[in-house]
Design a protein around this motif. Sequence first.
Motif, PDB file in Angstrom:
ATOM      1  N   HIS B   3       0.837  -1.198   0.000  1.00 12.09           N
ATOM      2  CA  HIS B   3       0.000   0.000   0.000  1.00 12.09           C
ATOM      3  C   HIS B   3       0.871   1.247   0.000  1.00 12.09           C
ATOM      4  O   HIS B   3       0.559   2.228  -0.653  1.00 12.09           O
ATOM      5  N   ALA B   6       2.063   1.937  -3.479  1.00 12.67           N
ATOM      6  CA  ALA B   6       1.032   2.545  -4.325  1.00 12.67           C
ATOM      7  C   ALA B   6       0.890   4.019  -3.965  1.00 12.67           C
ATOM      8  O   ALA B   6       0.735   4.879  -4.832  1.00 12.67           O
ATOM      9  N   ALA B  74       6.283 -10.238 -12.823  1.00 14.96           N
ATOM     10  CA  ALA B  74       5.370  -9.412 -12.027  1.00 14.96           C
ATOM     11  C   ALA B  74       6.153  -8.377 -11.207  1.00 14.96           C
ATOM     12  O   ALA B  74       5.753  -7.212 -11.114  1.00 14.96           O
ATOM     13  N   MET B  77       7.226  -5.624 -13.412  1.00  9.00           N
ATOM     14  CA  MET B  77       6.122  -4.687 -13.663  1.00  9.00           C
ATOM     15  C   MET B  77       6.013  -3.692 -12.521  1.00  9.00           C
ATOM     16  O   MET B  77       5.850  -2.496 -12.755  1.00  9.00           O
ATOM     17  N   ARG B  78       6.105  -4.215 -11.287  1.00  7.30           N
ATOM     18  CA  ARG B  78       6.005  -3.324 -10.132  1.00  7.30           C
ATOM     19  C   ARG B  78       7.109  -2.246 -10.151  1.00  7.30           C
ATOM     20  O   ARG B  78       6.841  -1.065  -9.948  1.00  7.30           O
ATOM     21  N   VAL B  81       6.400   0.272 -12.994  1.00  6.23           N
ATOM     22  CA  VAL B  81       5.291   1.185 -12.664  1.00  6.23           C
ATOM     23  C   VAL B  81       5.760   2.257 -11.681  1.00  6.23           C
ATOM     24  O   VAL B  81       5.482   3.443 -11.854  1.00  6.23           O
ATOM     25  N   ALA B  87       1.090   9.160 -15.735  1.00  2.84           N
ATOM     26  CA  ALA B  87      -0.222   9.693 -15.376  1.00  2.84           C
ATOM     27  C   ALA B  87      -1.277   8.845 -16.075  1.00  2.84           C
ATOM     28  O   ALA B  87      -1.134   8.545 -17.261  1.00  2.84           O
ATOM     29  N   LYS B  88      -2.296   8.442 -15.359  1.00  3.19           N
ATOM     30  CA  LYS B  88      -3.380   7.587 -15.860  1.00  3.19           C
ATOM     31  C   LYS B  88      -2.892   6.181 -16.189  1.00  3.19           C
ATOM     32  O   LYS B  88      -3.600   5.403 -16.825  1.00  3.19           O
ATOM     33  N   GLY B  89      -1.664   5.864 -15.806  1.00  5.50           N
ATOM     34  CA  GLY B  89      -1.181   4.488 -15.937  1.00  5.50           C
ATOM     35  C   GLY B  89      -0.602   4.150 -17.289  1.00  5.50           C
ATOM     36  O   GLY B  89      -0.668   4.933 -18.243  1.00  5.50           O
ATOM     37  N   ALA B  90       0.012   2.987 -17.359  1.00  4.95           N
ATOM     38  CA  ALA B  90       0.547   2.437 -18.606  1.00  4.95           C
ATOM     39  C   ALA B  90      -0.259   1.170 -18.887  1.00  4.95           C
ATOM     40  O   ALA B  90      -0.230   0.227 -18.105  1.00  4.95           O
ATOM     41  N   ILE B  91      -0.983   1.205 -19.994  1.00  2.00           N
ATOM     42  CA  ILE B  91      -1.859   0.075 -20.331  1.00  2.00           C
ATOM     43  C   ILE B  91      -1.085  -0.884 -21.236  1.00  2.00           C
ATOM     44  O   ILE B  91      -0.742  -0.530 -22.364  1.00  2.00           O
ATOM     45  N   LEU B  93      -0.067  -3.441 -23.840  1.00  2.00           N
ATOM     46  CA  LEU B  93      -0.675  -3.937 -25.082  1.00  2.00           C
ATOM     47  C   LEU B  93      -0.104  -5.296 -25.470  1.00  2.00           C
ATOM     48  O   LEU B  93      -0.806  -6.133 -26.010  1.00  2.00           O
ATOM     49  N   GLY B  94       1.171  -5.492 -25.193  1.00  2.00           N
ATOM     50  CA  GLY B  94       1.758  -6.769 -25.561  1.00  2.00           C
ATOM     51  C   GLY B  94       3.220  -6.835 -25.180  1.00  2.00           C
ATOM     52  O   GLY B  94       3.856  -5.807 -24.924  1.00  2.00           O
ATOM     53  N   ARG B 125      -7.097   6.184 -30.325  1.00  2.00           N
ATOM     54  CA  ARG B 125      -7.356   7.003 -29.127  1.00  2.00           C
ATOM     55  C   ARG B 125      -6.443   8.222 -29.131  1.00  2.00           C
ATOM     56  O   ARG B 125      -5.299   8.149 -28.679  1.00  2.00           O
ATOM     57  N   TYR B 128      -3.976   9.282 -26.409  1.00  2.00           N
ATOM     58  CA  TYR B 128      -2.918   8.359 -25.999  1.00  2.00           C
ATOM     59  C   TYR B 128      -1.800   8.238 -27.034  1.00  2.00           C
ATOM     60  O   TYR B 128      -1.999   8.493 -28.225  1.00  2.00           O
TER      61      TYR B 128
END
Lengths: 195, 195
Positions: B3, B6, B74, B77-78, B81, B87-91, B93-94, B125, B128
Amino acid sequence: MTHQCALLSAVMKKRYCDDVKVGDRFKSEPLRVTEKKLIEFAHKFDPQMFHLSRKSAARTVFKGLIASGWHTAALTMRLFVQTLSFAKGAIGLGVDKLRWPNAVRPGDVLTVETKILGVRLSRSRPRYAIIRLRNVTTNQSGEVVQTMLASAMVRRRLRLRPVTTGRKGTGRVVRGSTRYERMSHSKRTGRKTSP
Amino acid sequence: MTHQCALLSAVMKKRYCDDVKVGDRFKSEPLRVTEKKLIEFAHKFDPQMFHLSRKSAARTVFKGLIASGWHTAALTMRLFVQTLSFAKGAIGLGVDKLRWPNAVRPGDVLTVETKILGVRLSRSRPRYAIIRLRNVTTNQSGEVVQTMLASAMVRRRLRLRPVTTGRKGTGRVVRGSTRYERMSHSKRTGRKTSP
């Protein structure tokens, strides 16, 4: 729960690379993704607002909670391991074309279909073969939530052959006897063992 | 702990795609992989003997406990990130060419270096952009334990331009004013926005 899975996996019949061939398909049991576990994974590994809480996720482009792609990948691994259940395990060598075409939402029920694309002997480790496979993860509506290609190293069933000693009656195959040496697949068939 | 991560991430300066360019490199803080967490991950997601216990792992080709490759992914990724903090995250895709050249052992301390390989606008989009990146995860001895190429969708910093109303004194830029419309990057530069 997870200990039960490992236990179940342990008592199931174990597979060797010899037990699969190109074109074989395997389908996993279904697995439900709970909101609690989705959020728990995100806090540990992917703390982004679309994974962390209903409230923060509602304000994102996804309009609600979605699972981390790495959570989907990890759950796919669990279903793959339980379904194929390779003796001595499947050692991951690499993954390509890992894609997440649809989001995983809380409550989704995932299944994984594995297709064997290739089986070849390992050059460096004669007890192992390399399998090439495709894993497709779908939700309860049949929507694809993840696709990937992977290579894994799995054990070969070792075959024994008699050692020629020149003495009579030594030709029978006895498992575990020191009289017998391991046959390499390449010796038996002359098949190319590399790359 | 998670927590806190984050929270830290939330109060850090957020990046937009406009803040990174091809060739930029980012290095994460170090993160220690404990035996307890390594085993916990394996029970949940990768129940194979080389990940589950010291005893079972000692009998495998690895001669001891190693982390699941998906655990390394994983954790990567942490760290990604936390380090990039878009801002608004990284989405995601692959991912391609995900490899684990060396095993991660209990007590290893991992860091991730991210290199930006490409930045292009999203066709579907306009808010983005798609960034292409390479993540290399190393242990405390500098050994590479994971490499990967990835694509992620990240937000653009929206720039505003005055709407021509024909009235005097309306030309000043005021953030959040309805008098201003969003400028698309393609309109400003004529740059190709696809594929």
